[in-house]
Design an enzyme around this catalytic site. Sequence first.
Site, PDB file in Angstrom:
ATOM      1  N   LEU A   1     -22.610 -16.980  10.013  1.00 12.90           N
ATOM      2  CA  LEU A   1     -23.569 -15.965  10.451  1.00 12.90           C
ATOM      3  C   LEU A   1     -22.898 -14.601  10.591  1.00 12.90           C
ATOM      4  CD1 LEU A   1     -25.390 -17.963  13.287  1.00 12.90           C
ATOM      5  CD2 LEU A   1     -26.362 -17.359  11.049  1.00 12.90           C
TER       6      LEU A   1
ATOM      7  N   GLY B   1       3.119   4.472   3.388  1.00 15.04           N
ATOM      8  CA  GLY B   1       4.440   5.080   3.436  1.00 15.04           C
ATOM      9  C   GLY B   1       5.552   4.109   3.780  1.00 15.04           C
TER      10      GLY B   1
ATOM     11  N   THR C   1      -3.071   1.034   9.889  1.00 17.19           N
ATOM     12  CA  THR C   1      -3.312   1.843  11.085  1.00 17.19           C
ATOM     13  C   THR C   1      -3.952   1.018  12.189  1.00 17.19           C
ATOM     14  OG1 THR C   1      -3.575   3.842   9.750  1.00 17.19           O
ATOM     15  CG2 THR C   1      -4.484   3.887  11.975  1.00 17.19           C
TER      16      THR C   1
ATOM     17  N   ASN D   1       0.839  -1.198   0.000  1.00 16.57           N
ATOM     18  CA  ASN D   1       0.000   0.000   0.000  1.00 16.57           C
ATOM     19  C   ASN D   1       0.874   1.248   0.000  1.00 16.57           C
ATOM     20  OD1 ASN D   1      -1.905   1.972   0.334  1.00 16.57           O
ATOM     21  ND2 ASN D   1      -2.684   1.223   2.293  1.00 16.57           N
ATOM     22  N   PRO D   2       0.813   2.083  -1.049  1.00 19.30           N
ATOM     23  CA  PRO D   2       1.647   3.287  -1.073  1.00 19.30           C
ATOM     24  C   PRO D   2       1.251   4.297  -0.011  1.00 19.30           C
ATOM     25  CG  PRO D   2       0.063   3.333  -2.878  1.00 19.30           C
ATOM     26  CD  PRO D   2      -0.028   1.966  -2.252  1.00 19.30           C
TER      27      PRO D   2
ATOM     28  N   ASP E   1     -17.473 -15.086  15.193  1.00 21.05           N
ATOM     29  CA  ASP E   1     -16.836 -16.347  14.803  1.00 21.05           C
ATOM     30  C   ASP E   1     -16.831 -16.409  13.277  1.00 21.05           C
ATOM     31  OD1 ASP E   1     -16.085 -18.932  14.217  1.00 21.05           O
ATOM     32  OD2 ASP E   1     -17.528 -19.895  15.564  1.00 21.05           O
TER      33      ASP E   1
ATOM     34  N   ASP F   1     -13.162   1.802   5.288  1.00 20.75           N
ATOM     35  CA  ASP F   1     -13.262   2.747   4.177  1.00 20.75           C
ATOM     36  C   ASP F   1     -14.718   3.075   3.865  1.00 20.75           C
ATOM     37  OD1 ASP F   1     -10.547   2.928   3.854  1.00 20.75           O
ATOM     38  OD2 ASP F   1     -10.434   1.459   2.224  1.00 20.75           O
TER      39      ASP F   1
ATOM     40  N   GLY G   1      -2.938  -2.551   5.557  1.00 20.79           N
ATOM     41  CA  GLY G   1      -3.991  -2.667   6.555  1.00 20.79           C
ATOM     42  C   GLY G   1      -5.287  -3.214   5.998  1.00 20.79           C
ATOM     43  N   ASP G   2      -6.355  -3.006   6.759  1.00 27.97           N
ATOM     44  CA  ASP G   2      -7.653  -3.577   6.402  1.00 27.97           C
ATOM     45  C   ASP G   2      -8.194  -3.032   5.082  1.00 27.97           C
ATOM     46  OD1 ASP G   2      -7.563  -5.000   8.776  1.00 27.97           O
ATOM     47  OD2 ASP G   2      -8.655  -3.485   9.899  1.00 27.97           O
TER      48      ASP G   2
END
Length: 310
Positions: A235, A27, A105, A23-24, A230, A289, A80-81
């Site tokens: 679910l 950084g 983050t 991911n740019p 879970d 996001d 990250g996510d």
Amino acid sequence: MTALPDDYAPEKRTIKRVGIITNPESGNRSQEATAAAAAEFVRHGVNVTSATGLDPDSTREIASWMIRDRHIDAIVVSGGDGLIHHVLQSQAGTDVPMGIIPAGTGNDFAHHYGLPRNPVKAARLIAAGKTQHADLGIHTTAEGVREYFATITCCGFDSRVNARTNRLSWPKGTPRYVLAVLLEALNFHGYPAKITLDHKHVLEQDLFTTVAVGITSSYGGGMKISPDADHTDGLLDITVIYGMSIPQALKTFPKIFRGEFSSQDGVNTYHAKHVRVELEGAPVFSDGDFVSDPPIEVDIAPAAGLFFVP
């Protein structure tokens, strides 16, 4: 310990080459993590192909190309996510497993799955080749745009906090989310909403605070909004916080960070395979996001994910 259903039983893979996506926006942290992980892969005899997307669209194109390359045994996300979310759109439902080098983050996906934060240890885990299928969610906007997500889709006070967090450049990690909570509390209020579970169970009030639909347990760098989630039960975990005053909210949110709110007045949890959220006044966020404005529909995608696990 209860045995996992066959669809979720761990498998062993032989890993000879991985494709790393960086991911740019993370950084130097992401670049350093990628370099350390790549060196560890080489030490384990694993070849490395790496690429950095310039934006979400190019990141998804790179992921799609890596998934189609029969010489790549696994796709590795160094970020990250949010980066996991973009890569997931190509990887979900395939037989190519995803590995994670946590360099974002919040790193809530890594937190839930117990993945090492150290990039060398994370690479070592991937090289060991233990994989497991996991549930994913699918959110669908009013315009009909469908996407997978791996952690939590939310709407309400928490999504406004998420938006505020993304606008802040300081501090880093969980403290930035806490600061966003405090700043957003200045404009705190409830939202009129209608929530429908599995097309039949309807929750409707003038004052909702938060609706969080989770596959995993936390967001915001460890805030345990779905502490019992879970990823192998087929679910969705739904946490609904009803209208609260500012003092009530500030008292409750520390408990949510610890996942200790099950008996808290104004907080209810549910399970379902389908959720429709209609809420006025707050955006929808997923995997950290922005997605769209409500309404949003969320469905479970059982065992659609494939990840490297400890």
